[in-house]
Design an enzyme around this catalytic site. Structure first.
Site, short mmCIF file in Angstrom:
data_model
loop_
_atom_site.label_atom_id
_atom_site.label_comp_id
_atom_site.label_asym_id
_atom_site.label_seq_id
_atom_site.Cartn_x
_atom_site.Cartn_y
_atom_site.Cartn_z
N GLY A 1 9.97 -6.93 11.93
CA GLY A 1 11.07 -7.72 11.36
C GLY A 1 10.78 -9.21 11.31
N PRO B 1 9.63 -12.87 10.07
CA PRO B 1 9.46 -13.46 8.74
C PRO B 1 7.97 -13.59 8.44
CG PRO B 1 10.47 -15.04 10.26
CD PRO B 1 10.28 -13.76 11.02
N LYS C 1 0.83 -1.22 0.00
CA LYS C 1 0.00 0.00 0.00
C LYS C 1 0.86 1.27 0.00
CE LYS C 1 -1.84 -1.42 3.83
NZ LYS C 1 -1.26 -2.76 3.92
N GLY D 1 3.22 -0.68 8.87
CA GLY D 1 4.57 -0.37 8.41
C GLY D 1 4.49 -0.24 6.91
N HIS D 2 4.50 0.99 6.43
CA HIS D 2 4.33 1.23 4.99
C HIS D 2 5.66 1.69 4.40
CE1 HIS D 2 -0.27 1.94 5.67
NE2 HIS D 2 0.13 0.74 6.01
N ASN E 1 1.03 -0.09 14.36
CA ASN E 1 1.16 -1.49 13.93
C ASN E 1 1.43 -1.54 12.42
OD1 ASN E 1 -1.42 -0.46 13.52
ND2 ASN E 1 -2.50 -2.35 14.01
N GLN F 1 -3.20 -1.92 7.38
CA GLN F 1 -3.50 -3.36 7.49
C GLN F 1 -4.19 -3.83 6.20
OE1 GLN F 1 -4.40 -1.34 10.62
NE2 GLN F 1 -2.25 -1.72 10.89
N VAL G 1 6.42 -4.23 -10.23
CA VAL G 1 7.48 -5.15 -10.66
C VAL G 1 8.79 -4.87 -9.90
CG1 VAL G 1 6.52 -5.68 -12.93
CG2 VAL G 1 7.98 -3.66 -12.66
N GLY G 2 8.67 -4.17 -8.79
CA GLY G 2 9.82 -3.86 -7.95
C GLY G 2 9.42 -2.78 -6.95
N LEU H 1 4.78 -8.77 -8.70
CA LEU H 1 4.72 -9.78 -9.77
C LEU H 1 6.13 -10.30 -10.05
CD1 LEU H 1 2.77 -11.17 -11.75
CD2 LEU H 1 3.39 -9.43 -13.44
#
Ligand code: GDP
Ligand code: IMO
Ligand code: MG
Length: 464
Positions: free
Chosen positions: A302, A304, A15, A39-40, A37, A224, A440-441, A332
């Site tokens: 942090g 996983p 987002k 993290g953007h 909470n 979220q 794409v990145g 993608l």
């Protein structure tokens, strides 16, 4: 144009990047729910920003940033965030507004979050320990709540804190057998918050309505994801706010009909942090491949992230309840190198005795989609936002050929490998939603726009 960007999965869909890209053409970016909470991540050139409370538009110096009523504000986090931006030459002076009705996250909320999680052991929810649940609980309970506007009256806050902290300490001692916290220390912090934030604190609802009347372009930034929505997500493994787009009007006081387009963000696969059912999870080498290639580690904690295949049942549900107009499909590029890719297009759910999964309370549309023979075998295309049922769901996949090519430099849909194009088309067909943006990145430039209309309108506006 006013847009609302909202996550369609369990958060971390990208987002931040989508908001940053769209904010180029916005006057105002609004955070309307959640707290730190979130993290953007926004990547500008070689610089990476991780934003928790400030709207992602804050990295663009001309954009006004608004934090509205339903956000729970941790002033310690906000101070740090403002400082980090300042170190990078970006000031929030005269362009940050915080709602006087937004609730304040204080140290005892974070302590309570942590103690409760620890006490639950294996049954913990896996929260971010940012005090979100306890702060929203105090908001709903009312008598122990402190809002940003309350910082204007320090005498009143001092007295109120004595009562609240006395109560919290009794609970901490009796339930968790821990040391008391100091009301005086929290009061001193509140004094410093008042010094730092009162100039930013205002009636943001009035500001937004005035801005709409003045023809400003507003971008509403969800935090979220829809599946973490308190009322419509996978309860109890959710956050404590309405994190779907349904939370937008209530969160900021602007009716949904003022939004021209709801853009739902999803990854080209699925991730989840924290506990809870996840039907398409790949707890195997495929999941590890995605985690490594997509750098799937939490922006806030942090941790996983759990990884799995794209779940079209879940995304279709989120798109339906959120009145999503278009999808932005991110990451993608991460799927490149997989021999085959899978889309979950239905679930099979074991029926409870006495309850038919498919045909009790099912939407008419889905009844039409599912043939009776399939229904009797528990096949459904409707996402059950019910942990017991969802835990029983086994995904029914469609398998497509993958692609090897690196697509991180591709900026035109038609230049994507044909298997990647095919994957996008299938997701569009199954969800019934147009994929207008493709990631794409992580960089701004690594974005493919397919909605020509939008770009044309932007060009027209620029020329005006
Ligand atoms: P948010 O919470 O929805 O804003 O998402 P996060 O920032 O927590 O996580 C998304 C991660 O993916 C961040 O590290 C982004 O920089 C990164 N990202 C966003 N879009 C893309 C994309 O299309 N491809 C890749 N490889 N990374 C992306
Ligand atoms: P963004 O905005 C992913 C998850 C937590 C936990 C559950 C409850 O970056 O997409 P909480 O601390 O809210 O009480 O935790 O919700 N969670 C998120 N997961 N992205 C987020 O935000 C999240 N915010 C909360 O991991 O499972
Ligand atoms: Mg995130």
């Amino acid at each position: 144009m006013n847009y609302c960007v909202v996550g369609l999965q369990w958060g971390d869909e990208g987002k931040g990047k989508v908001v940053d890209v769209l904010a180029e053409h916005s006057d105002i970016v609004v955070r309307y729910s959640g707290g730190s909470n979130a993290g953007h991540t926004v990547v500008v050139g070689e610089t990476k920003f991780a934003l928790h409370l400030l709207p992602s538009g804050s990295v663009r110096p001309n954009v006004s940033c608004v934090i509205t009523n339903a956000v729970v504000v941790d002033p310690d986090v906000l101070i740090k965030e403002i400082e980090t931006l300042a170190q990078k030459g970006i000031t929030l002076k005269d362009r940050l507004l915080i709602s006087e009705n937004a609730h304040v996250v204080l140290d005892y909320h974070k302590r309570e979050d942590q103690l409760r999680e620890e006490s639950l052991g294996k049954k913990k929810l896996g929260t971010t320990i940012r005090g979100i649940g306890p702060c929203y609980a105090d908001k709903a309970g009312r008598s122990h709540a402190i809002r940003m506007g309350d910082l204007r009256n320090l005498e009143e806050i001092k007295a109120k804190l004595q009562t609240i902290v006395e109560y919290k300490n009794k609970v901490f001692a009796a339930v968790y057998n821990t040391e008391p916290i100091s009301a005086d220390r929290i009061y001193e912090k509140c004094k410093s918050y008042a010094d730092q934030f009162l100039t930013f604190t205002t009636d943001t609802t009035e500001f937004l309505h005035r801005s709409i009347a003045d023809g400003k372009s507003i971008l509403f930034e969800g935090a979220q994801g829809t599946l973490l929505d308190l009322d419509h997500g996978t309860f109890p493994y959710v956050t404590s706010s309405n994190s779907s787009s349904l939370g937008m009007p209530a969160g900021c006081g602007v009716p949904a009909k003022m939004v021209d387009k709801f853009i739902g963000v999803a990854k080209a696969y699925t991730t989840r942090v924290g506990a809870g059912p996840f039907p398409t999870e790949q707890d195997n080498e495929i999941g590890q491949y995605i985690r490594d290639k997509g750098n799937e580690y939490g922006t806030t904690t942090g941790r996983p992230r759990r990884c799995g295949w794209f779940d079209a049942v879940a995304v279709s549900y989120s798109a339906k309840i959120g009145a999503i107009d278009e999808i932005a499909l991110m990451h993608l590029d991460t799927l490149a190198g997989l021999k085959e890719v899978k889309i979950c297009k239905a679930y099979r759910i074991k029926e409870d005795r006495g309850q038919k999964t498919e045909d009790r309370g099912q939407k008419t549309e889905n009844r039409r989609e599912t043939r009776p023979a399939e229904a009797s075998r528990g096949r459904t295309t409707w996402f059950p936002a019910n942990t017991a049922k969802l835990s029983q769901a086994s995904p029914i996949y469609e398998t497509l050929p993958g692609w090897d090519d690196d697509i991180t430099e591709v900026n035109d849909f038609h230049k994507l490998p044909s298997n990647a194009q095919n994957y996008i088309h299938r997701i569009e067909e199954i969800t019934g939603k147009k994929i207008a943006i493709i990631g794409v990145g992580p960089k701004r430039s690594q974005t493919i726009f397919r909605a020509e209309g939008r770009r044309q309108k932007t060009e027209d506006r620029r020329q005006k």
